[in-house]
Design a protein around this motif. Structure first.
Motif: not given
Length: 120
Positions: A81-83, A7, A1-5, A110
């Motif tokens: 980060n990614s997780d 956040q 997952m992206t850092p933006e997701k 998610n």
């Protein structure tokens, strides 16, 4: 997952928490999620600070919302980060001194699978 997701999940978490919307908050968690908190260790020593599963999370947060109707968190920093999301916020409750808190959310597919609170 992206850092933006990640956040965005964290911002949803703050929104649910600050509105004391327990169902919205729980919807962000995996059914088997774990939560660690020093406050939990003090208020419910038999847990050693750790609860597991949505029902335990529900019981813990419902108690907090009932006892502390003015409980509010103000975000000061979010890093992802990614997780994982590392959050810093100020805990405010009427009649208590403000408290700086750090919390880590581990996220997979998610959903928050673990959260750990650090303070004082």
């Amino acid at each position: 997952m992206t850092p933006e997701k990640l956040q965005s999940i964290a911002f949803k978490w703050f929104d649910a928490f600050n509105n004391h919307n327990l169902e919205q908050l729980l919807s962000l968690y995996d059914d088997d999620a774990e939560h660690f908190s020093p406050k939990l260790k003090i208020r419910k020593p038999e847990t050693q600070g750790l609860v597991k599963g949505k029902q335990a999370l529900r019981d813990w947060w419902q108690d907090a919302f009932d006892r502390l109707p003015s409980l509010h968190y103000k975000v000061t920093s979010l890093t992802a980060n990614s997780d994982r999301v590392f959050m810093e916020y100020v805990r405010t409750v009427d009649g208590d001194e403000d408290m700086l808190v750090a919390e880590v959310l581990d996220i997979k597919e998610n959903k928050i699978i673990a959260s750990r609170v650090y303070h004082g």
